[in-house]
Design an enzyme around this catalytic site. Structure first.
Site, short mmCIF file in Angstrom:
data_model
loop_
_atom_site.label_atom_id
_atom_site.label_comp_id
_atom_site.label_asym_id
_atom_site.label_seq_id
_atom_site.Cartn_x
_atom_site.Cartn_y
_atom_site.Cartn_z
N HIS A 123 -9.37 -0.75 -8.23
CA HIS A 123 -9.34 0.15 -7.08
C HIS A 123 -8.42 1.35 -7.32
O HIS A 123 -8.81 2.49 -7.05
CB HIS A 123 -8.89 -0.62 -5.84
CG HIS A 123 -8.64 0.23 -4.65
ND1 HIS A 123 -9.61 1.02 -4.07
CD2 HIS A 123 -7.50 0.43 -3.91
CE1 HIS A 123 -9.11 1.67 -3.04
NE2 HIS A 123 -7.83 1.33 -2.91
N ASP B 202 0.84 -1.19 0.00
CA ASP B 202 0.00 0.00 0.00
C ASP B 202 0.88 1.25 0.00
O ASP B 202 2.08 1.18 0.27
CB ASP B 202 -0.91 -0.01 1.24
CG ASP B 202 -2.21 0.74 1.03
OD1 ASP B 202 -2.35 1.41 -0.01
OD2 ASP B 202 -3.08 0.65 1.91
#
Length: 485
Positions: free
Chosen positions: A345, A205
């Site tokens: 996403h 991330d």
């Protein structure tokens, strides 16, 4: 003397922060100071968490209510010098034993006697009233503390040691005494070993964190560069500056969301629906499906640059792993999903070339961190979540509507986004998109049949609630918020 003075004076040998390979690096202390001088950006006045992002090792969030305005303000003023600044956090030699930051909800500011409008209607109204608007299935699954407007503030404490965090919180608690009530605590930490920097589904991330002009000394290729006023109130780029009190300068709106992740269920969905492309094993097909849902492989390599197989070398290179914009010569940007689905996403929440001018006004600085334990062998065997785990989502911005709210409601939850397409319709963001508890459809995931819809009957990410806060500058705390009124 503040009772947590003994923890604040501390010379470190290791950092509070982590630096996973592949994430953009923070500037060195001298580079940060030099960059800040160009825009007169006072890093000693800005709370440390705002510009740092998703790099804390261990963190705890202490949500509280204010019982005694006068005593609370007196104690906050005496302890304000130990609130950790950006200058301290970027320099390991200046880091305290534990980072201490604080932020207040609208009702928290009112409890302190301040009824100023900060020119952000989401902050003023609070998150509870927006649950349906954000796609949450209802507030019955929210942590009870977040239902209504009972939370006045949150202390954020971070370190490389849970013991140190607990000792620091004991000192903070001693300082404020009965002037506050601790309502709820959430413990979080980076995942272990080579999973540091990865969220619970396993994906690295924070790669696409924006660079803040005046703070980030050397932006990486492909890294968006945004004006400091997109994150800090009262700075260049803050389009709502004229409607805000001057004391709000150098503060930022903190969006907190506790997001539960159903990891065993997510993994089962991937195993049950492998993409059956020529030359791929079922296991590889499942990995590809997950990568196309996220837009990156678990290593962090973007599917836009590695469309069929993972490329860990690419993932670890910050000079390449974010240097793409979904466009290629000779290809129609608005119709080709061979490399990256419109619904992925990272494309839903950062459209890049899908917007001709980019999307600088919609950037946020994400400072989230995983909470609760790794998946147990029993959960994995049963394909069922038995213990709450997920992401303590934290995002900073100067405008919640242009920041978090746009990313969640107008992008992730809007089926025609990106390109306002209806043939095929991209569908929901398969990771964080929400449809008020109803099933969601997603298209574009199968590169051999981009019109194929996947029906997601389970939300793999589920909201446990949250709140909107304001993280004031150090000077706002010492000179305004703690003043007698």
């Amino acid at each position: 003397m503040s009772p947590f003075h003994r923890h604040a004076i501390h010379r470190r040998k290791s950092s509070i922060l982590i630096q996973p390979q592949g994430q953009p690096e923070l500037p060195a202390p001298a580079a940060a100071a030099a960059a800040a001088m160009t825009l007169d950006l006072n890093l000693t006045n800005i709370q440390g968490d705002i510009l740092i992002g998703m790099k804390k090792n261990k963190e705890k969030f202490f949500f509280f209510s204010i019982n005694d305005r006068k005593i609370f303000k007196q104690r906050l003023k005496s302890g304000a010098k130990f609130i950790t600044t950006t200058t301290q956090l970027v320099d390991v030699n200046k880091q305290p034993a534990a980072m201490v930051n604080v932020a207040f909800s609208q009702t928290g500011l009112q409890a302190m006697g301040f009824y100023h409008f900060l020119n952000d209607f989401h902050f003023s109204g609070g998150q509870f009233r927006e649950a349906a608007e954000l796609g949450d299935p209802g507030t019955d699954q929210w942590v009870g503390t977040f239902r209504g407007k009972k939370v006045h503030g949150v202390f954020l404490l971070a370190s490389d040691s849970t013991t140190v965090i607990d000792a620091e919180w004991a000192a903070v608690n001693q300082l404020f005494g009965s002037s506050i009530t601790e309502l709820y605590t959430l413990s979080a930490e980076a995942r272990p070993g080579d999973q540091a920097g990865h969220e619970h589904f396993g994906f690295l991330d924070g790669i696409s964190q924006p660079a803040i002009n005046g703070f980030t000394a050397n932006p990486a290729p492909g890294q968006s560069i945004v004006a400091p006023g997109r994150v800090l109130l009262g700075r260049d780029g803050d389009e709502r500056m004229l409607g805000r009190p001057s004391w709000a300068k150098d503060g930022s709106f903190l969006v907190f969301r506790q997001l539960k992740q159903l990891v065993p269920e997510f993994n089962k969905f991937l195993r049950d629906n492998p993409l059956l492309l020529p030359g791929l094993t079922p296991e590889q097909g499942s990995e590809l499906l997950g990568a196309r849902m996220v837009g990156r492989w678990k290593s962090g390599a973007p599917v836009d640059l590695a469309p069929v197989f993972d490329d860990p070398t690419l993932a670890q290179d910050p000079m390449r792993n974010n240097n793409f914009d979904f466009s290629y010569p000779g290809e129609d940007l608005a119709s080709n999903q061979t490399r990256c689905p419109f619904s992925a996403h990272i494309r839903k929440t950062a459209p890049r070339a899908d917007f001709r001018s980019g999307n600088p006004e919609h950037h946020i600085v994400r400072a989230g961190i995983p909470y609760d334990p790794e998946v147990s062998t029993g959960e994995a065997a049963a394909n069922a979540t038995q213990q709450d785990r997920g992401l303590a989502f934290v995002a900073y911005q100067s405008d919640i509507d242009e920041g978090f709210h746009t990313l969640q409601q107008r992008w992730a939850n809007t089926v025609e986004f990106v390109h306002n397409k209806t043939d095929p319709t991209p569908g929901f963001d398969p990771i964080v998109g929400a449809n008020n508890g109803q099933s969601r459809f997603v298209s574009g995931l199968d590169p051999s049949d981009p019109d194929r819809d996947f029906n997601l009957v389970v939300d793999f990410v589920q909201s446990r609630g949250g709140e909107y806060f304001f993280s004031p500058s150090i000077s706002a705390i010492t000179d305004v918020l703690t003043a007698d009124i």
